[in-house]
Design a protein around this motif. Sequence first.
Motif, PDB file in Angstrom:
ATOM      1  N   TYR A   1       0.857  -1.185   0.000  1.00 12.67           N
ATOM      2  CA  TYR A   1       0.000   0.000   0.000  1.00 12.67           C
ATOM      3  C   TYR A   1       0.890   1.231   0.000  1.00 12.67           C
ATOM      4  CZ  TYR A   1      -3.755  -3.245   0.930  1.00 12.67           C
ATOM      5  OH  TYR A   1      -4.661  -4.290   0.818  1.00 12.67           O
ATOM      6  N   SER A   2       0.767   2.020  -1.053  1.00 18.35           N
ATOM      7  CA  SER A   2       1.647   3.174  -1.251  1.00 18.35           C
ATOM      8  C   SER A   2       0.938   4.468  -0.873  1.00 18.35           C
ATOM      9  CB  SER A   2       2.093   3.240  -2.720  1.00 18.35           C
ATOM     10  OG  SER A   2       2.737   4.465  -2.995  1.00 18.35           O
ATOM     11  N   HIS A   3       1.641   5.322  -0.134  1.00 20.89           N
ATOM     12  CA  HIS A   3       1.124   6.646   0.213  1.00 20.89           C
ATOM     13  C   HIS A   3       1.885   7.751  -0.506  1.00 20.89           C
ATOM     14  CE1 HIS A   3       4.569   7.873   2.814  1.00 20.89           C
ATOM     15  NE2 HIS A   3       4.740   6.569   2.886  1.00 20.89           N
ATOM     16  N   ASN A   4       2.996   7.398  -1.131  1.00 19.04           N
ATOM     17  CA  ASN A   4       3.893   8.408  -1.686  1.00 19.04           C
ATOM     18  C   ASN A   4       4.076   8.243  -3.192  1.00 19.04           C
ATOM     19  OD1 ASN A   4       5.944  10.269  -2.122  1.00 19.04           O
ATOM     20  ND2 ASN A   4       7.541   9.026  -1.199  1.00 19.04           N
ATOM     21  N   LEU A   5       4.837   7.248  -3.611  1.00 13.70           N
ATOM     22  CA  LEU A   5       5.147   7.108  -5.038  1.00 13.70           C
ATOM     23  C   LEU A   5       5.446   5.660  -5.393  1.00 13.70           C
ATOM     24  CD1 LEU A   5       8.465   6.657  -5.251  1.00 13.70           C
ATOM     25  CD2 LEU A   5       8.486   9.096  -4.811  1.00 13.70           C
ATOM     26  N   VAL A   6       5.314   5.358  -6.673  1.00 12.65           N
ATOM     27  CA  VAL A   6       5.731   4.080  -7.251  1.00 12.65           C
ATOM     28  C   VAL A   6       6.519   4.424  -8.509  1.00 12.65           C
ATOM     29  CG1 VAL A   6       4.983   1.897  -8.284  1.00 12.65           C
ATOM     30  CG2 VAL A   6       3.702   2.871  -6.357  1.00 12.65           C
ATOM     31  N   THR A   7       7.696   3.839  -8.670  1.00  7.41           N
ATOM     32  CA  THR A   7       8.507   4.152  -9.845  1.00  7.41           C
ATOM     33  C   THR A   7       8.975   2.884 -10.541  1.00  7.41           C
ATOM     34  OG1 THR A   7      10.517   4.332  -8.493  1.00  7.41           O
ATOM     35  CG2 THR A   7       9.310   6.363  -8.952  1.00  7.41           C
ATOM     36  N   TRP A   8       9.211   3.040 -11.843  1.00  2.18           N
ATOM     37  CA  TRP A   8       9.722   1.960 -12.686  1.00  2.18           C
ATOM     38  C   TRP A   8      10.674   2.566 -13.702  1.00  2.18           C
ATOM     39  CZ3 TRP A   8       9.379   1.754 -18.000  1.00  2.18           C
ATOM     40  CH2 TRP A   8       9.776   0.558 -18.607  1.00  2.18           C
ATOM     41  N   GLY A   9      11.698   1.796 -14.066  1.00  2.00           N
ATOM     42  CA  GLY A   9      12.617   2.254 -15.084  1.00  2.00           C
ATOM     43  C   GLY A   9      13.856   2.901 -14.507  1.00  2.00           C
ATOM     44  N   LEU A  10      14.255   4.004 -15.104  1.00  2.00           N
ATOM     45  CA  LEU A  10      15.481   4.683 -14.691  1.00  2.00           C
ATOM     46  C   LEU A  10      15.462   5.033 -13.205  1.00  2.00           C
ATOM     47  CD1 LEU A  10      17.453   7.352 -16.593  1.00  2.00           C
ATOM     48  CD2 LEU A  10      16.704   7.887 -14.295  1.00  2.00           C
ATOM     49  N   GLY A  11      14.287   5.434 -12.697  1.00  2.00           N
ATOM     50  CA  GLY A  11      14.194   5.803 -11.291  1.00  2.00           C
ATOM     51  C   GLY A  11      14.520   4.648 -10.362  1.00  2.00           C
ATOM     52  N   VAL A  12      14.069   3.443 -10.724  1.00  4.76           N
ATOM     53  CA  VAL A  12      14.348   2.273  -9.891  1.00  4.76           C
ATOM     54  C   VAL A  12      15.814   1.879 -10.006  1.00  4.76           C
ATOM     55  CG1 VAL A  12      13.782  -0.142  -9.470  1.00  4.76           C
ATOM     56  CG2 VAL A  12      11.981   1.469 -10.091  1.00  4.76           C
TER      57      VAL A  12
ATOM     58  N   ASP B   1      20.659  11.793  -6.589  1.00  8.09           N
ATOM     59  CA  ASP B   1      21.152  12.514  -7.763  1.00  8.09           C
ATOM     60  C   ASP B   1      22.292  11.755  -8.437  1.00  8.09           C
ATOM     61  OD1 ASP B   1      19.336  14.446  -7.089  1.00  8.09           O
ATOM     62  OD2 ASP B   1      20.810  15.748  -6.116  1.00  8.09           O
ATOM     63  N   LEU B   2      23.214  11.240  -7.632  1.00  6.02           N
ATOM     64  CA  LEU B   2      24.342  10.501  -8.188  1.00  6.02           C
ATOM     65  C   LEU B   2      23.875   9.242  -8.888  1.00  6.02           C
ATOM     66  CD1 LEU B   2      26.878  10.842  -5.217  1.00  6.02           C
ATOM     67  CD2 LEU B   2      26.834  12.145  -7.352  1.00  6.02           C
ATOM     68  N   GLY B   3      22.886   8.561  -8.297  1.00  6.35           N
ATOM     69  CA  GLY B   3      22.349   7.353  -8.919  1.00  6.35           C
ATOM     70  C   GLY B   3      21.685   7.643 -10.246  1.00  6.35           C
ATOM     71  N   ILE B   4      20.949   8.747 -10.331  1.00  7.23           N
ATOM     72  CA  ILE B   4      20.273   9.111 -11.572  1.00  7.23           C
ATOM     73  C   ILE B   4      21.281   9.435 -12.666  1.00  7.23           C
ATOM     74  CG2 ILE B   4      18.884  10.918 -12.639  1.00  7.23           C
ATOM     75  CD1 ILE B   4      17.158  10.943 -10.136  1.00  7.23           C
ATOM     76  N   VAL B   5      22.325  10.184 -12.340  1.00  7.54           N
ATOM     77  CA  VAL B   5      23.333  10.541 -13.337  1.00  7.54           C
ATOM     78  C   VAL B   5      23.992   9.288 -13.914  1.00  7.54           C
ATOM     79  CG1 VAL B   5      25.569  11.649 -13.675  1.00  7.54           C
ATOM     80  CG2 VAL B   5      23.787  12.821 -12.379  1.00  7.54           C
ATOM     81  N   ALA B   6      24.352   8.345 -13.045  1.00 10.27           N
ATOM     82  CA  ALA B   6      24.998   7.122 -13.523  1.00 10.27           C
ATOM     83  C   ALA B   6      24.064   6.308 -14.409  1.00 10.27           C
ATOM     84  CB  ALA B   6      25.453   6.277 -12.325  1.00 10.27           C
TER      85      ALA B   6
ATOM     86  N   ILE C   1      21.516   7.519 -16.209  1.00 12.35           N
ATOM     87  CA  ILE C   1      21.343   8.245 -17.471  1.00 12.35           C
ATOM     88  C   ILE C   1      22.450   7.876 -18.459  1.00 12.35           C
ATOM     89  CG2 ILE C   1      21.558  10.534 -18.509  1.00 12.35           C
ATOM     90  CD1 ILE C   1      19.964  11.650 -16.168  1.00 12.35           C
ATOM     91  N   LEU C   2      23.664   7.797 -17.985  1.00 13.16           N
ATOM     92  CA  LEU C   2      24.781   7.484 -18.857  1.00 13.16           C
ATOM     93  C   LEU C   2      24.658   6.081 -19.439  1.00 13.16           C
ATOM     94  CD1 LEU C   2      27.725   9.063 -16.820  1.00 13.16           C
ATOM     95  CD2 LEU C   2      26.536  10.003 -18.812  1.00 13.16           C
ATOM     96  N   ALA C   3      24.053   5.152 -18.689  1.00  9.53           N
ATOM     97  CA  ALA C   3      23.848   3.789 -19.196  1.00  9.53           C
ATOM     98  C   ALA C   3      22.778   3.763 -20.283  1.00  9.53           C
ATOM     99  CB  ALA C   3      23.460   2.856 -18.049  1.00  9.53           C
ATOM    100  N   ASN C   4      21.669   4.498 -20.082  1.00  9.27           N
ATOM    101  CA  ASN C   4      20.599   4.676 -21.078  1.00  9.27           C
ATOM    102  C   ASN C   4      20.137   3.348 -21.687  1.00  9.27           C
ATOM    103  OD1 ASN C   4      18.749   6.217 -22.473  1.00  9.27           O
ATOM    104  ND2 ASN C   4      20.108   6.571 -24.211  1.00  9.27           N
ATOM    105  N   ARG C   5      19.754   2.402 -20.858  1.00  9.73           N
ATOM    106  CA  ARG C   5      19.306   1.097 -21.333  1.00  9.73           C
ATOM    107  C   ARG C   5      17.893   1.182 -21.905  1.00  9.73           C
ATOM    108  NH1 ARG C   5      17.580  -2.595 -16.176  1.00  9.73           N
ATOM    109  NH2 ARG C   5      16.724  -3.800 -17.913  1.00  9.73           N
ATOM    110  N   ARG C   6      17.530   0.207 -22.740  1.00 10.81           N
ATOM    111  CA  ARG C   6      16.195   0.148 -23.321  1.00 10.81           C
ATOM    112  C   ARG C   6      15.232  -0.508 -22.332  1.00 10.81           C
ATOM    113  NH1 ARG C   6      15.795  -1.936 -29.330  1.00 10.81           N
ATOM    114  NH2 ARG C   6      13.688  -1.212 -28.887  1.00 10.81           N
ATOM    115  N   ARG C   7      13.974  -0.019 -22.334  1.00 11.10           N
ATOM    116  CA  ARG C   7      12.965  -0.545 -21.416  1.00 11.10           C
ATOM    117  C   ARG C   7      11.613  -0.626 -22.148  1.00 11.10           C
ATOM    118  NH1 ARG C   7      16.041   3.264 -18.837  1.00 11.10           N
ATOM    119  NH2 ARG C   7      17.288   2.535 -17.053  1.00 11.10           N
ATOM    120  N   PRO C   8      11.387  -1.652 -22.950  1.00  5.43           N
ATOM    121  CA  PRO C   8      10.082  -1.808 -23.587  1.00  5.43           C
ATOM    122  C   PRO C   8       9.025  -2.176 -22.566  1.00  5.43           C
ATOM    123  CG  PRO C   8      11.471  -3.711 -24.035  1.00  5.43           C
ATOM    124  CD  PRO C   8      12.342  -2.714 -23.325  1.00  5.43           C
ATOM    125  N   ALA C   9       7.815  -1.650 -22.731  1.00  2.00           N
ATOM    126  CA  ALA C   9       6.759  -1.898 -21.752  1.00  2.00           C
ATOM    127  C   ALA C   9       5.395  -1.638 -22.364  1.00  2.00           C
ATOM    128  CB  ALA C   9       6.957  -1.014 -20.522  1.00  2.00           C
TER     129      ALA C   9
END
Length: 379
Positions: free
Chosen positions: A220-231, A249-254, A256-264
């Motif tokens: 049960y979520s009260h805040n957020l659910v994320t998938w993809g780059l955020g996870v 912030d550091l995790g997001i930058v790293a 972004i540089l990987a930029n993997r594909r995520r079909p969904a």
Amino acid sequence: LDSPRCGPRCAERHDVRACACARDVRSTAQSWRQPEMAQVEPAEAAQPETIAFAPDTTTRQKKGVHKPIIAPFLSKPPEDTQRPARVHLFVNPFSGRRRRGATVAAEATRLLQAEGIQVVEYRSERAGHFLTLSAGAEVADDEAIAVVGGDGSVCEVITGRLRHRKTLPRVAIIPCGTGNCQAMELGITSVEGAVERILAGRVRKIDLAEVRVCDDGLWYSHNLVTWGLGVDSTVLAEKMRCLGPVRYDLGIVATILANRRRPATLTLDGKTLTGDYTLFLIQNTQTGGSNLLLAPGATADDGCMDIGVLRRMCRRSLIRAFGMLKSEGRHVFHPRVAYHRFKSLALETPVPMKINVDGEIVGTTPLDMSVMPGALAVF
């Protein structure tokens, strides 16, 4: 060299650049590779309604755009309830950059007992411990739950309760984690402020989301659910927990540089989008991570969740989108970002991919969500 267009001279010289059959091979190879390399756009039919934002022209332009006009976080008035006779205090002693959970809990206990309120303490010893502690707590109708910790701790307490009890008492949030987005949105910034709200007995009824994932079932979520780059970035960020909020912030930058594909395949209220995506930001609150403005249109008591859809883009465009996100929610004006609102959601991926609920990795796709309007009464 078996091609009828290939002559003896070509066979002798092996001149693949001039050879007609080689050109055939190159053409065939290119046509074979093209579906893999082409960017798949979301299907046009039956798309969910896109929410458009108006710019706040009173703000300065950054990244070429104004800040968006932000929706009110709460739309309904508070409700007066009786002051709780007893508070069941769930304490995460490991929460916060300096593991201040126990210290904050002691101060909250002192303040509550000084006002004649009984306090029963439950202390977490490991990740997931709140699930069993909250399920076993006997909480009467005139009592309340308080959580000393961050968004993940609040999620665990709520989930443990609703998995087994199906009823949720009034909940107080005493912020102490590295991510306190819900508390910040509600204006709770200190132990004293949280205790004052408990003593006043006034509650706000905000929405929850029932979240079903593989591996670890129902949350049960009260805040957020994320998938993809955020996870992916959160997985990296948790390895840098000692750095505090900047780890996100550091995790997001790293990532972004990987930029993997995520079909969904994403379905919102029965309308489906299929394509390659970078990130889904599913929000009840407006902020996430290190208090970034992820969903400027989110209202926590409107009976809906908001989702920001970032389609797949090149690294340069992705870096620009992230820069706009860091600039007070301006990412909603990025051409590769779409913003929607929903009551039910389904997400399917070709292979299982991790899901983050309220700051914690809880399982993998497929994901199903449904909104529970006004299910959480919070001080």
